[in-house]
Design a protein around this motif. Structure first.
Motif, PDB file in Angstrom:
ATOM      1  N   TYR A   1       0.823  -1.217   0.000  1.00 43.29           N
ATOM      2  CA  TYR A   1       0.000   0.000   0.000  1.00 43.29           C
ATOM      3  C   TYR A   1       0.851   1.259   0.000  1.00 43.29           C
ATOM      4  O   TYR A   1       0.594   2.200  -0.748  1.00 43.29           O
ATOM      5  CB  TYR A   1      -0.936  -0.007   1.211  1.00 43.29           C
ATOM      6  N   PHE A   2       1.878   1.282   0.834  1.00 44.80           N
ATOM      7  CA  PHE A   2       2.669   2.506   0.999  1.00 44.80           C
ATOM      8  C   PHE A   2       3.956   2.524   0.166  1.00 44.80           C
ATOM      9  O   PHE A   2       4.516   3.594  -0.051  1.00 44.80           O
ATOM     10  CB  PHE A   2       3.026   2.698   2.478  1.00 44.80           C
ATOM     11  N   GLY A   3       4.460   1.381  -0.271  1.00 45.63           N
ATOM     12  CA  GLY A   3       5.672   1.373  -1.072  1.00 45.63           C
ATOM     13  C   GLY A   3       6.924   1.423  -0.231  1.00 45.63           C
ATOM     14  O   GLY A   3       7.071   0.713   0.768  1.00 45.63           O
ATOM     15  N   LEU A   4       7.867   2.292  -0.615  1.00 47.08           N
ATOM     16  CA  LEU A   4       9.148   2.449   0.063  1.00 47.08           C
ATOM     17  C   LEU A   4       9.360   3.912   0.439  1.00 47.08           C
ATOM     18  O   LEU A   4       8.798   4.804  -0.174  1.00 47.08           O
ATOM     19  CB  LEU A   4      10.302   1.999  -0.846  1.00 47.08           C
ATOM     20  N   LYS A   5      10.159   4.102   1.467  1.00 46.91           N
ATOM     21  CA  LYS A   5      10.659   5.442   1.789  1.00 46.91           C
ATOM     22  C   LYS A   5       9.499   6.376   2.153  1.00 46.91           C
ATOM     23  O   LYS A   5       9.321   7.424   1.550  1.00 46.91           O
ATOM     24  CB  LYS A   5      11.446   5.979   0.596  1.00 46.91           C
ATOM     25  N   TYR A   6       8.745   6.005   3.173  1.00 52.07           N
ATOM     26  CA  TYR A   6       7.480   6.703   3.425  1.00 52.07           C
ATOM     27  C   TYR A   6       7.250   6.956   4.909  1.00 52.07           C
ATOM     28  O   TYR A   6       7.831   6.326   5.784  1.00 52.07           O
ATOM     29  CB  TYR A   6       6.313   5.877   2.882  1.00 52.07           C
ATOM     30  N   ILE A   7       6.352   7.896   5.171  1.00 52.08           N
ATOM     31  CA  ILE A   7       5.618   7.988   6.431  1.00 52.08           C
ATOM     32  C   ILE A   7       4.188   7.638   6.079  1.00 52.08           C
ATOM     33  O   ILE A   7       3.529   8.366   5.314  1.00 52.08           O
ATOM     34  CB  ILE A   7       5.700   9.397   7.056  1.00 52.08           C
ATOM     35  N   GLY A   8       3.699   6.539   6.599  1.00 50.67           N
ATOM     36  CA  GLY A   8       2.361   6.079   6.289  1.00 50.67           C
ATOM     37  C   GLY A   8       1.455   6.210   7.506  1.00 50.67           C
ATOM     38  O   GLY A   8       1.788   5.736   8.589  1.00 50.67           O
ATOM     39  N   VAL A   9       0.318   6.862   7.310  1.00 50.21           N
ATOM     40  CA  VAL A   9      -0.659   7.030   8.387  1.00 50.21           C
ATOM     41  C   VAL A   9      -1.886   6.227   7.973  1.00 50.21           C
ATOM     42  O   VAL A   9      -2.695   6.659   7.143  1.00 50.21           O
ATOM     43  CB  VAL A   9      -0.999   8.511   8.628  1.00 50.21           C
ATOM     44  N   ASP A  10      -2.015   5.039   8.566  1.00 47.17           N
ATOM     45  CA  ASP A  10      -3.082   4.118   8.192  1.00 47.17           C
ATOM     46  C   ASP A  10      -4.246   4.259   9.170  1.00 47.17           C
ATOM     47  O   ASP A  10      -4.252   5.143  10.040  1.00 47.17           O
ATOM     48  CB  ASP A  10      -2.537   2.692   8.174  1.00 47.17           C
ATOM     49  N   ARG A  11      -5.216   3.370   9.060  1.00 47.94           N
ATOM     50  CA  ARG A  11      -6.424   3.417   9.890  1.00 47.94           C
ATOM     51  C   ARG A  11      -6.050   3.487  11.370  1.00 47.94           C
ATOM     52  O   ARG A  11      -5.255   2.691  11.869  1.00 47.94           O
ATOM     53  CB  ARG A  11      -7.287   2.202   9.630  1.00 47.94           C
ATOM     54  N   GLY A  12      -6.590   4.483  12.069  1.00 52.52           N
ATOM     55  CA  GLY A  12      -6.348   4.649  13.492  1.00 52.52           C
ATOM     56  C   GLY A  12      -5.062   5.370  13.849  1.00 52.52           C
ATOM     57  O   GLY A  12      -4.775   5.568  15.029  1.00 52.52           O
ATOM     58  N   GLY A  13      -4.302   5.791  12.847  1.00 50.78           N
ATOM     59  CA  GLY A  13      -3.020   6.455  13.113  1.00 50.78           C
ATOM     60  C   GLY A  13      -3.157   7.955  13.277  1.00 50.78           C
ATOM     61  O   GLY A  13      -4.072   8.583  12.726  1.00 50.78           O
ATOM     62  N   THR A  14      -2.238   8.540  14.041  1.00 53.11           N
ATOM     63  CA  THR A  14      -2.217   9.988  14.288  1.00 53.11           C
ATOM     64  C   THR A  14      -0.835  10.541  13.959  1.00 53.11           C
ATOM     65  O   THR A  14       0.184  10.017  14.425  1.00 53.11           O
ATOM     66  CB  THR A  14      -2.541  10.298  15.755  1.00 53.11           C
ATOM     67  N   LEU A  15      -0.805  11.595  13.160  1.00 57.31           N
ATOM     68  CA  LEU A  15       0.442  12.314  12.864  1.00 57.31           C
ATOM     69  C   LEU A  15       0.216  13.785  13.158  1.00 57.31           C
ATOM     70  O   LEU A  15      -0.632  14.431  12.530  1.00 57.31           O
ATOM     71  CB  LEU A  15       0.857  12.131  11.402  1.00 57.31           C
ATOM     72  N   GLU A  16       0.960  14.313  14.124  1.00 58.44           N
ATOM     73  CA  GLU A  16       0.864  15.723  14.525  1.00 58.44           C
ATOM     74  C   GLU A  16       2.262  16.328  14.477  1.00 58.44           C
ATOM     75  O   GLU A  16       3.113  16.028  15.313  1.00 58.44           O
ATOM     76  CB  GLU A  16       0.281  15.836  15.935  1.00 58.44           C
TER      77      GLU A  16
END
Length: 1000
Positions: free
Chosen positions: A195-210
């Motif tokens: 889904y996200f590939g390589l070299k990423y910040i992935g915010v999936d279901r239920g995730g929080t990024l602040e």
């Protein structure tokens, strides 16, 4: 304690219970035994007390009420007495002060897989290198806000299922420096996440990024025009030639770098002028800076008193100043050792070399060795009382005005023993070659330089000889350096002898004196519209082009400046191009100035050169384009990014973009997000695939975002169902072509990338591709307010129509919905410098296939400020229609209430739109109703085209309207002339030079 007592202390009762950290200016610990302990240092994690954080280092004084220690003790007592549960429920607004956090220092181990879950809460306190991080099942990773920089280097970060990553918060912005570096190559054999590939910040279901960086102004406008070289941005410039003979003196204040007084003394004409010069120099107070130089001639009546007075000031050459000698001198009166001086004993003659009976003439070369001129130049650096540097420079010159002729072919004249006669060549090209050339150049037909000599025998004509490796040239072309026509003597020079005038005129000489005070030594002051005190030394800015070419955007670094006003910054270097900072002929052409630096950075770690991770990629780019990316999936818990810099992000792969909301649905209150999702105050630059991508997502706020130097559409809505998104005060500039979609591609890419076409199809770039845009809107129901499209290879704002949704969004609306949905708010936007390097023109669109039936229409050449027109092909390539999926096709916009063509029309309102310096169109608008109000157009190839739908009576009665608007054909913004500027030509009423909207 009464409510009014809370008010006096600067508190409000609801805020006190929920957000005490914001308001308390002194750390205070309340232990479990309800004793009050002032925490003059940091609260220990094991102290069993709750910490009201010392906040003065985090917020400005305006955010910190003046609360006494006694008042805080009273407030703390009140909390314990009346809100006994507050200690366990109140959470500090600064995440790194959460009491449950445990310090984490993982070190540097690229094989370390980190999992943060099951209620673990970690505080990263130092730089680290690890393989990857997964934050899940209620785990938290918080970045410590400290003076020491923290750099987290990892292959990827995945946040899901209750996991959280925090750096600062909306009410407690991160003040230190924190970077996430995403590393790795595409060809290392690492299995990508499906889904996200390589070299990423992935915010999936239920995730929080602040991520919340420092509050800084995102971008603003120039309020004063910047000229090439920056000389009109402060300082002083003085230049004189004929008619201003003698010794010229400038007196300069060392405290401010300003000229106090200046005077000219004609010591060629009169000895009384020598006496006046001495009196003037004696009257200058000590400590003042003196700049003294000779223009034309100043020695004839220069007496000994004047010569000795200058010697006393520190001069070593004025005592022996000769006839027409260039001389310049800078000193501080009273300090002879500070003097700088230059003097040239100039001889106006032609040096030559005698070989037997033949004189080989050489170009006019004075003793300085500079061809055709002689100059005495000096400069000296000083410092004002405020610590700012300024440079004083002076030059005294004899200048020879020369220019090269065109190239002449050798075979136009017959060969003569002893060399070619210049008179024969002049006869063949009458009026194009001077009698006495100063220099000669010859080359082969291929441009290889050859050796030439000018030969003169007494009583004979001038000749020239060409040699190719020691032998006479057989075939070559030649040109001559000739002096420009000489100037007539002015009234002040009438006493000069006729012989002297003829001698000077023969060699096209003129005197020249210049004095310059540069108050910004290798720096420039920018005068801006807004308060820019949040921009600090070391920050990087970009100034947009205000000409046709977007490549005139320039980057600068902010320097310290104690004397700058709140709307000024000093930057290193000088501008190469003209950047307008004013309204011209009623049109606001001020250059946008964007901030590129932020204290929170997310970036890709790049290789030194391109490598082929995708087909054809290195045919188009010589640099690595496999950057990092951030992706938000359906069901993420919270996402708020502000004050963040993203660079070297994005990949030339579908779905891997710097910021990507992927099929996330409603991300505002409608989707249950409180506060609503936003990305704001971001600097996204030097990216490899777009800036912000909104894909199958609605209600996103994109505000105060700068997107600079990107590949492919910059602000991009993807499949067609994206609605209610707001782009507010966003700036995009230097948007270049990418490989992903046909609309991203330039002509070369369009011809080479054929994998998405039916076998045998020959791409037609001007039909299928060539549409890269700064703002690409696949659905009209989005808001664009106060945005600037300040330079793309093709278009600024393009509203494109998906007849049916495409990709994963297929089936989300009925056919034709997007062509009928009303336009969102489009207000106070601007577009300029949309320009590519090939000629423009209309292209005929092919007939649409049966499943996309419509009348074939002319479609616009895309170098436009704004386009409302066209659609994308929503079917895959087939034998029936061989064109690639999502290539450009015809469409017509017809907005109606509720997107229902049976209901009344709802006009698309375009208000306060400005378009200037666009190669082809200021705007191209097809369909109706489309109404323009209070718009401004200037210097566009074509100001505005209101294109016929070509479908009447299908939508009989729709209309296009424009009112209260201004059109300027050629404004006072003439652009920048460069050495090889093929778009520079005559224009305006006086046919003077200016840049023109033509391809090159």
């Amino acid at each position: 304690m009464a409510a009014e007592d809370f008010a006096l202390a600067g508190w409000s009762m609801p805020t006190l219970a929920l957000r005490p950290c914001v308001h308390v200016a002194l750390s205070l610990c309340v232990s479990a035994s309800h004793t009050l302990t002032p925490a003059w240092g940091s609260c220990r994690p094991d102290s069993g007390c709750f910490c009201f954080r010392e906040y003065s280092a985090r917020m400005g004084a305006a955010h910190r009420p003046d609360v006494s220690f006694k008042a805080m003790l009273t407030v703390s007592w009140f909390i314990l007495a009346h809100f006994p549960g507050a200690i366990s429920t109140v959470t500090p607004e600064c995440p790194d002060q959460w009491p449950e956090l445990q310090p984490w220092n993982p070190g540097h181990d690229p094989d370390h897989y980190v999992y943060i879950g099951q209620g673990r809460a970690l505080l990263l306190t130092s730089s680290a290198t690890i393989h990857s991080i997964r934050i899940s099942e209620g785990g938290k990773l918080v970045i410590k806000d400290q003076d020491e920089t923290i750099v987290l280097r990892t292959r990827h970060i995945l946040i899901d299922n209750g996991g959280e990553l925090h750096a600062g918060s909306a009410l407690c912005p991160f003040q230190g420096n924190f970077s996430i570096i995403l590393y790795g190559r595409a060809d290392e054999g690492v299995q990508p996440d499906p889904y996200f590939g390589l070299k990423y910040i992935g915010v999936d279901r239920g995730g929080t990024l602040e991520l919340h960086g420092q509050k800084k102004l995102s971008w603003t406008f120039l309020n004063k025009t910047l000229h090439p070289g920056g000389m009109e941005e402060g300082g002083y410039f003085f230049e004189r030639s004929w008619g201003h003979r003698g010794v010229i003196v400038h007196v300069i204040d060392p405290k401010s770098g300003t000229v106090i007084h200046s005077d000219r003394f004609d010591t060629y004409r009169s000895k009384k002028e020598s006496e006046r010069l001495v009196q003037y120099l004696n009257a200058v107070p000590e400590g003042r800076i003196l700049s003294v130089a000779v223009n034309d001639e100043g020695s004839r009546n220069l007496d000994d008193m004047a010569r000795k007075a200058m010697t006393k000031l520190g001069s070593k050459h004025f005592l022996h100043l000769g006839f027409r000698h260039p001389w310049s001198f800078i000193t501080v009166k009273g300090n002879p050792s500070s003097s700088v001086e230059d003097h040239v004993e100039y001889h106006e003659s032609h040096p030559s070399e005698f070989r037997g009976s033949v004189w080989l003439l050489k170009p006019l070369v004075p003793l300085t060795g500079h061809r055709g001129s002689a100059a005495a130049r000096v400069f000296k650096l000083f410092q004002t009382e405020h610590g700012e540097h300024f440079n004083v420079s002076s030059s005294s010159e004899w200048v020879q005005d020369v220019e090269w002729t065109e190239w002449f072919e050798h075979d136009k004249v017959s060969y003569t023993k002893g060399g070619e006669k210049i008179s024969d060549l002049r006869a063949a090209y009458p009026g194009k070659i001077c009698n006495r050339p100063i220099d000669i150049q010859a080359t082969t037909a291929d441009g290889v330089n050859l050796t030439t000599e000018a030969v003169y025998k007494k009583g004979q004509d001038y000749r020239f000889v060409c040699y190719d490796q020691g032998r006479a040239c057989q075939s070559y072309r030649v040109r001559f350096l000739c002096g420009k026509p000489g100037k007539q003597l002015l009234a002040g020079d009438r006493n000069a002898t006729v012989a002297l005038f003829l001698e000077l005129a023969a060699v096209h000489l003129r005197p020249k004196l210049t004095v310059t005070i540069d108050t910004n030594v290798n720096s420039t002051i920018l005068n801006l519209e807004d308060n820019v005190q949040s921009w600090k030394p070391g920050d990087t800015l970009v100034i947009a082009s205000t000409d046709y070419s977007m490549y005139q955007a320039e980057e600068f670094q902010v320097l310290p400046c104690k004397a700058c006003a709140s709307n000024q910054v000093k930057v290193a270097g000088k501008p190469m191009y003209l950047h307008i900072g004013e309204e011209i002929d009623g049109v606001d052409m001020r250059a946008e100035v964007g901030l590129l630096s932020r204290n929170i950075v997310v970036m890709g770690e790049m290789e030194d050169e391109c490598y082929p991770y995708s087909t054809h990629i290195c045919s188009f780019f010589d640099f690595d384009t496999f950057g990092g990316h951030i992706k938000f999936a359906l069901g993420f818990k919270a996402a708020h990014l502000e004050g963040v810099e993203l660079k070297h992000m994005g990949q030339q792969l579908v779905g891997q973009y710097p910021i990507h909301f992927h099929l996330a649905g409603d991300v505002d209150e409608k989707g249950g997000y409180n506060p609503p999702t936003y990305v704001r105050d971001l600097s996204i630059h030097h990216t490899f695939s777009r800036c912000v991508t909104v894909h199958g997502s609605n209600g996103l706020l994109v505000k105060d975002v700068v997107g600079y130097n990107s590949l492919g559409h910059c602000f991009f809505t993807e499949d067609g169902p994206e609605e209610r998104n707001t782009f507010d005060h966003c700036l995009g500039l230097l948007v270049k072509s990418g490989t992903l979609l046909p609309s991203d591609r330039d002509s070369k890419m369009c011809k080479m990338i054929t994998e998405d076409s039916y076998p045998g199809y020959i791409p037609k770039p001007r039909q299928d591709c060539n549409a890269v845009s700064t703002f690409w809107m696949a659905n009209p129901n989005n808001n664009l307010v106060n945005c600037a499209a300040a330079g793309s290879e093709e278009t600024g704002f393009w509203f494109i129509f998906h007849h049916v949704p495409t990709g994963p969004s297929a089936g989300m609306y009925s056919p034709g919905y997007s062509e009928h949905i009303p336009l969102g708010k489009f207000h106070n936007n601007r577009a300029h410098s949309n320009y590519r390097v090939s000629p423009s023109g209309l292209r005929p669109a092919p007939a649409r296939p049966a499943d996309e039936a419509n009348v074939s229409l002319n479609v616009p050449s895309p170098q436009a400020g704004m386009i409302i027109d066209n659609g994308v092909k929503t079917t895959e390539a087939s034998a029936k229609d061989k064109r690639p999926f999502l290539s450009i096709i015809s469409a017509r916009y017809s907005p109606h209430q509720d997107a229902d063509p049976l209901k009344p029309r709802e006009p698309a309102i375009i208000k306060h739109f400005t378009a200037y310096k666009n190669q082809d169109h200021g705007a191209w608008l097809r369909g109706g109703d489309v109404w323009l109000d209070s718009c401004r157009f200037a210097d566009n190839g074509i100001g505005l085209t209101l294109a016929s739908g070509g479908t009447f009576p299908y939508d009989d009665g729709s209309k296009q309207e424009i009112k209260n608007s201004l059109f300027v054909g050629e404004s006072g913004n003439v652009g920048t002339e460069m050495m090889d500027n093929r778009i520079w030509g005559p224009g305006g009423l006086d046919h003077s030079g200016r840049t023109l909207p033509i391809g090159q």
